[in-house]
Design an enzyme around this catalytic site. Structure first.
Site, PDB file in Angstrom:
ATOM      1  N   GLY A  44       0.827  -1.203   0.000  1.00 38.41           N
ATOM      2  CA  GLY A  44       0.000   0.000   0.000  1.00 38.41           C
ATOM      3  C   GLY A  44       0.857   1.246   0.000  1.00 38.41           C
ATOM      4  O   GLY A  44       1.828   1.367  -0.754  1.00 38.41           O
TER       5      GLY A  44
ATOM      6  N   ASP B  78      -3.459  -2.846 -10.337  1.00 45.34           N
ATOM      7  CA  ASP B  78      -3.376  -3.244 -11.742  1.00 45.34           C
ATOM      8  C   ASP B  78      -2.393  -2.371 -12.509  1.00 45.34           C
ATOM      9  O   ASP B  78      -1.616  -2.861 -13.340  1.00 45.34           O
ATOM     10  CB  ASP B  78      -4.764  -3.187 -12.386  1.00 45.34           C
ATOM     11  CG  ASP B  78      -5.724  -4.175 -11.748  1.00 45.34           C
ATOM     12  OD1 ASP B  78      -5.274  -5.280 -11.395  1.00 45.34           O
ATOM     13  OD2 ASP B  78      -6.917  -3.845 -11.600  1.00 45.34           O
TER      14      ASP B  78
END
Length: 284
Positions: free
Chosen positions: A200, A231
């Site tokens: 993250g 992605d």
């Protein structure tokens, strides 16, 4: 004159994303009001193909959709940004749909209804030794395993949603990409050839046969939506490694691309060419 590398090939899902954005995510059995509903193209395969096309000028998508209006809209949009869709099959089942809840901080919960994604095959698909193939698991591990046996070249796997992987597939992959939760839940990756792990906002790392060989901190940005960030990171990392960047440089570039993605609401965010992210700037 140097020959341009072949477009990145992505085998994966194509979904219509129905996104409800609210101040917070509901608890089990709770109703949260005041949400805003949006409808946009998604699916991890389509998202990664879109990111690769924007970063590299073109990409090629292998997948399946239904014979319906959402599919026609999404394929037209992908084609317009440089994604080759000739290998996307039309099935009797409806196009896949993802139901997504997003809170004010960009955190999300997702339920995927696979539809045509459950009927992806490799019938008529040609993979050349020079092709770089990037897969995910929303189309089923059996299809990915079949692709790993057929494809003679570089194979990357974004191993999500997390699930037990056949040892044959783990051994075959040149690169596996997961987040920290997925990495912890998939012990078979501990000795994989090369694993990139995202943390993250804390950045990302690369492990080579279980040994940490690179770690790069994340970029600090204002988060709008995290759906397409992973992605975009995957596409950017594969392209950066194709360009023979070092592991730290490749992670830094992919981190910047992912950071740019989270500043936008779209599952398929607008990105700059990959070369833009070679510096420390994030954004267009």
């Amino acid at each position: 004159m140097a020959t341009r590398p072949r477009p990145l090939v992505i085998l994966g899902s194509i979904n219509l994303d129905l996104i409800a954005t609210a101040e917070r995510l509901p608890q089990p059995g709770e109703t949260v009001g005041g949400g805003v509903l949006t409808r946009q193209p998604g699916g991890k395969g389509a998202n990664q193909a879109a990111a690769a096309a924007r970063l590299d000028g073109s990409s090629r998508l292998v997948g399946a959709v239904g014979d319906d209006e959402p599919a026609r809209e999404m394929l037209a949009a992908l084609t317009a940004i440089g994604v080759g869709t000739v290998d996307v099959a039309i099935r009797e089942e409806p196009t896949g749909t993802a139901l997504i809840l997003v809170d004010a901080f960009g955190e999300n919960e997702i339920v995927v209804c696979p539809g045509a994604n459950s009927h992806v095959t490799l019938d008529g698909i040609h993979l050349d030794h020079d092709d770089l193939l990037l897969c995910q698991l929303e189309v089923g591990v059996d299809v990915v395993l079949a692709a790993s046996r057929r494809h003679p070249g570089f194979l990357a796997l974004n191993a999500t949603p997390a699930q037990p992987l056949p040892q044959e597939l783990v051994t075959r992959c040149d690169l596996v990409i997961v987040n920290e939760t997925e990495y912890a839940s998939m012990p078979e990756l501990a000795h994989a050839r090369l694993v990139a792990v995202t943390f993250g906002a804390e950045g990302s790392a690369i492990f080579e046969q279980g040994k940490l060989v690179a770690r790069v901190p994340g970029e600090k940005v204002d988060v709008v939506n995290t759906i397409g960030a992973g992605d975009a990171f995957c596409a950017a990392l594969v392209l950066a490694l194709r360009a023979r960047m070092s592991y730290p440089d490749a992670l830094a570039v992919a981190n910047r691309v992912g950071a740019h993605a989270v500043t936008q609401a779209a599952s398929q965010p607008v990105l700059s060419p990959l070369s833009h992210y070679l510096t420390g700037s994030v954004g267009s």
